[in-house]
Design a protein around this motif. Structure first.
Motif, mmCIF file in Angstrom:
data_model
loop_
_atom_site.group_PDB
_atom_site.id
_atom_site.type_symbol
_atom_site.label_atom_id
_atom_site.label_comp_id
_atom_site.label_asym_id
_atom_site.label_seq_id
_atom_site.Cartn_x
_atom_site.Cartn_y
_atom_site.Cartn_z
ATOM 1 N N GLN A 1 -9.972 5.279 4.075
ATOM 2 C CA GLN A 1 -9.920 6.632 4.634
ATOM 3 C C GLN A 1 -9.598 6.505 6.120
ATOM 4 O O GLN A 1 -10.320 5.837 6.860
ATOM 5 N N VAL B 1 -9.378 1.401 -1.292
ATOM 6 C CA VAL B 1 -8.976 2.710 -0.793
ATOM 7 C C VAL B 1 -9.580 2.863 0.597
ATOM 8 O O VAL B 1 -10.789 2.696 0.777
ATOM 9 N N ILE C 1 -7.870 -3.536 -5.669
ATOM 10 C CA ILE C 1 -7.463 -2.309 -5.001
ATOM 11 C C ILE C 1 -8.561 -1.858 -4.051
ATOM 12 O O ILE C 1 -9.737 -1.800 -4.414
ATOM 13 N N SER D 1 0.824 -1.202 0.000
ATOM 14 C CA SER D 1 0.000 0.000 0.000
ATOM 15 C C SER D 1 0.859 1.253 0.000
ATOM 16 O O SER D 1 2.047 1.219 0.344
ATOM 17 N N GLU D 2 0.205 2.348 -0.380
ATOM 18 C CA GLU D 2 0.770 3.681 -0.225
ATOM 19 C C GLU D 2 -0.263 4.517 0.508
ATOM 20 O O GLU D 2 -1.438 4.516 0.146
ATOM 21 N N THR E 1 -3.127 -2.381 -2.606
ATOM 22 C CA THR E 1 -3.172 -3.292 -3.745
ATOM 23 C C THR E 1 -2.996 -4.704 -3.213
ATOM 24 O O THR E 1 -1.934 -5.056 -2.693
ATOM 25 N N ALA F 1 -13.475 2.885 -1.427
ATOM 26 C CA ALA F 1 -13.498 2.436 -2.825
ATOM 27 C C ALA F 1 -12.941 1.024 -2.873
ATOM 28 O O ALA F 1 -12.071 0.655 -2.084
ATOM 29 N N SER F 2 -13.474 0.225 -3.815
ATOM 30 C CA SER F 2 -13.018 -1.150 -3.986
ATOM 31 C C SER F 2 -13.167 -1.563 -5.435
ATOM 32 O O SER F 2 -14.254 -1.457 -5.998
ATOM 33 N N SER F 3 -12.086 -2.033 -6.036
ATOM 34 C CA SER F 3 -12.161 -2.522 -7.410
ATOM 35 C C SER F 3 -12.638 -3.969 -7.462
ATOM 36 O O SER F 3 -12.969 -4.474 -8.524
ATOM 37 N N PHE G 1 -5.495 8.939 3.196
ATOM 38 C CA PHE G 1 -6.053 7.940 2.297
ATOM 39 C C PHE G 1 -4.972 6.930 1.962
ATOM 40 O O PHE G 1 -3.829 7.297 1.690
ATOM 41 N N GLU G 2 -5.360 5.658 1.986
ATOM 42 C CA GLU G 2 -4.440 4.562 1.689
ATOM 43 C C GLU G 2 -4.959 3.792 0.483
ATOM 44 O O GLU G 2 -6.129 3.420 0.434
ATOM 45 N N THR G 3 -4.088 3.552 -0.484
ATOM 46 C CA THR G 3 -4.407 2.713 -1.626
ATOM 47 C C THR G 3 -3.718 1.373 -1.405
ATOM 48 O O THR G 3 -2.491 1.286 -1.425
#
Length: 129
Positions: free
Chosen positions: A79, A77, A75, A43-44, A66, A97-99, A62-64
């Motif tokens: 908060q 996201v 992915i 993650s970032e 993977t 968010a979720s892919s 916010f963290e993305t």
């Protein structure tokens, strides 16, 4: 049901944005992490931090994340809203968010740091069946 595991900070780059009175400051951090446990991946995170004169802080970000998946990376996201106090970081987070799976949206979790740049995380998941 709860997903849990550990993440390890692999890089932390922080810049002071503004010095405030009595040693307080505002800063921005970009953090790289590696996840193990029920969630595996990397993650970032981008944090905005407000430190007091004693070095404790509150932060948002916010963290993305993977995730390693069988066919294609997924992915998430997250908060964050947390604090760094007496050398321990902790945060409450929400999936925004979720892919991979729309049912994850709005799910909440938390982390608490341990030692050596590690933290334990939990993510609450819906019960199936």
């Amino acid at each position: 049901m709860e997903l849990s595991g550990t993440f390890q900070i692999t890089d932390w780059q922080e810049n002071v944005d503004k010095e405030l009175s009595d040693g307080a400051k505002l800063s921005t951090a970009v953090v790289q992490q590696s996840y193990t446990g029920d969630l595996t991946g990397s993650s970032e995170v981008r944090y905005q931090l407000c430190y007091d004169a004693h070095g404790d802080a509150i932060f948002v970000g916010f963290e993305t994340l993977t995730l390693n998946a069988d066919h294609a990376p997924a992915i998430l996201v997250l908060q964050h809203s947390g604090a760094f106090k007496n050398g321990i970081a902790s945060s409450q987070f929400t999936v925004v968010a979720s892919s991979a799976d729309a049912s994850l949206l709005g799910r909440s979790g938390s982390f608490k740091s341990t030692e050596g740049g590690k933290a334990e995380y939990q993510l609450c998941m819906p019960r199936i069946g």
